[in-house]
Enzyme design. Structure first.
Site, PDB file in Angstrom:
ATOM      1  N   LEU A   1       0.897  -1.150   0.000  1.00 50.36           N
ATOM      2  CA  LEU A   1       0.000   0.000   0.000  1.00 50.36           C
ATOM      3  C   LEU A   1       0.936   1.200   0.000  1.00 50.36           C
ATOM      4  O   LEU A   1       1.678   1.405   0.957  1.00 50.36           O
ATOM      5  CB  LEU A   1      -0.908  -0.013   1.232  1.00 50.36           C
ATOM      6  CG  LEU A   1      -2.138   0.890   1.220  1.00 50.36           C
ATOM      7  CD1 LEU A   1      -3.038   0.602   0.017  1.00 50.36           C
ATOM      8  CD2 LEU A   1      -2.933   0.746   2.506  1.00 50.36           C
ATOM      9  N   ASP A   2       0.920   1.980  -1.086  1.00 52.14           N
ATOM     10  CA  ASP A   2       1.996   2.951  -1.277  1.00 52.14           C
ATOM     11  C   ASP A   2       1.967   4.077  -0.248  1.00 52.14           C
ATOM     12  O   ASP A   2       1.001   4.258   0.492  1.00 52.14           O
ATOM     13  CB  ASP A   2       2.012   3.489  -2.713  1.00 52.14           C
ATOM     14  CG  ASP A   2       0.811   4.343  -3.052  1.00 52.14           C
ATOM     15  OD1 ASP A   2       0.604   5.353  -2.379  1.00 52.14           O
ATOM     16  OD2 ASP A   2       0.098   4.015  -4.020  1.00 52.14           O
ATOM     17  N   PHE A   3       3.043   4.819  -0.216  1.00 52.03           N
ATOM     18  CA  PHE A   3       3.301   5.847   0.787  1.00 52.03           C
ATOM     19  C   PHE A   3       2.161   6.855   0.904  1.00 52.03           C
ATOM     20  O   PHE A   3       1.790   7.267   2.003  1.00 52.03           O
ATOM     21  CB  PHE A   3       4.606   6.566   0.416  1.00 52.03           C
ATOM     22  CG  PHE A   3       5.091   7.565   1.422  1.00 52.03           C
ATOM     23  CD1 PHE A   3       5.748   7.160   2.573  1.00 52.03           C
ATOM     24  CD2 PHE A   3       4.902   8.919   1.215  1.00 52.03           C
ATOM     25  CE1 PHE A   3       6.203   8.089   3.505  1.00 52.03           C
ATOM     26  CE2 PHE A   3       5.354   9.859   2.135  1.00 52.03           C
ATOM     27  CZ  PHE A   3       6.007   9.435   3.289  1.00 52.03           C
TER      28      PHE A   3
ATOM     29  N   SER B   1      -0.987   6.402  -0.018  1.00 52.44           N
ATOM     30  CA  SER B   1      -2.308   5.775   0.100  1.00 52.44           C
ATOM     31  C   SER B   1      -2.576   5.386   1.545  1.00 52.44           C
ATOM     32  O   SER B   1      -1.667   5.323   2.377  1.00 52.44           O
ATOM     33  CB  SER B   1      -2.406   4.552  -0.811  1.00 52.44           C
ATOM     34  OG  SER B   1      -2.240   4.927  -2.162  1.00 52.44           O
TER      35      SER B   1
END
Length: 277
Positions: free
Chosen positions: A81-83, A85
């Protein structure tokens, strides 16, 4: 034990009933360490923005592990889960479950709520559902629906010039500066300008997008491909696991019922055909 064959943290123990913690103490019999069955932890975290989904980061940014106060077991995040998000993330030390959740052949559904610039029309939503090309290859089919749209600040286009959404997005880029995907942002601007004939809203829309792949920044890239970049992305479900009441930055244990439901869900999934890369 009475014969002096047992040691705890290097000290010989002869008294029956002596207590020790198998998870922390070094317990040995005849010099061989006793390994007790590992206690599996299943943690559900509502990841806020600004945290890296990893155990450690070479750039020394905050990681999701920093949020797990009181957890002593070696757990790790399942998937990414990207930075920028936020939303639900499972962390565990159950390697078998983690592998099944992340392997592409299982196609576990992940549901996201994406706030986007502009209001996608029916054609845009159909493209997202059928699949768009990102990173040189098409995405698999997805479930897409418009949760709501807002045009309160709708502007009519007067003469030539970029679409209002493009101007807003450009302002955001100038304010926050470049980032690792800046080349994608530059390529996006022409698509936003072309979208001007379809939509004149700068307020945007909220989409619910369900994907069954684990490609890097997939939902963001899908929305960029149709000219409606994401301004906020939240994961709201992983398979059968949901929790609208879990606050950002907080975590809890999955219940036994939830773990069973997750394992049953994985067992019920038909293996998906492999995709040629």
């Amino acid at each position: 034990m009475l014969e002096g064959r047992v040691t705890v943290n290097g000290a010989t123990v002869r008294e029956l009933g002596t207590k020790a913690d198998g998870g922390h103490d070094d317990i040995r019999v005849d010099g061989r360490r006793i390994k007790l069955p590992e206690r599996h932890r299943y943690i559900l975290l509502n990841k806020p923005r600004g945290y890296v989904t990893t155990r450690s980061d070479p750039q020394r940014r905050p990681t999701v592990i920093d949020l797990l106060r009181g957890v002593t077991e070696y757990v790790y995040p399942v998937g990414r889960l990207d930075f920028d998000s936020e939303g639900l993330l499972i962390l565990t030390n159950d390697g078998d479950l983690a592998a099944r959740l992340t392997h592409p052949r299982h196609g576990v559904a992940r549901v996201y709520e994406a706030r986007v610039l502009g209001v996608p029309d029916a054609h845009d939503l159909d493209r997202l559902a059928r699949g768009v090309t990102i990173d040189g290859r098409p995405t698999q089919s997805a479930n897409v629906r418009m949760v709501r749209s807002s045009r309160q600040h709708s502007l009519r286009r007067a003469g030539p010039g970029p679409h209002p959404s493009a101007r807003v997005y450009g302002h955001l880029l100038r304010r926050v500066g470049p980032h690792p995907h800046a080349h994608e942002d530059r390529a996006l601007e022409p698509r936003l300008s072309r979208a001007a004939t379809k939509d004149h809203s700068v307020a945007g829309a909220l989409l619910e997008i369900t994907v069954r792949e684990g490609r890097n920044r997939q939902v963001r890239k899908m929305c960029e491909a149709i000219g409606h970049p994401v301004t906020q992305l939240t994961r709201v479900a992983i398979g059968p696991i949901r929790d609208r009441n879990l606050k950002p930055g907080h975590w809890r244990e999955l219940t036994g019922q939830e773990v069973s439901a997750l394992k049953s869900h994985l067992s019920s999934l038909q293996p998906r055909p492999s995709v040629k890369r």
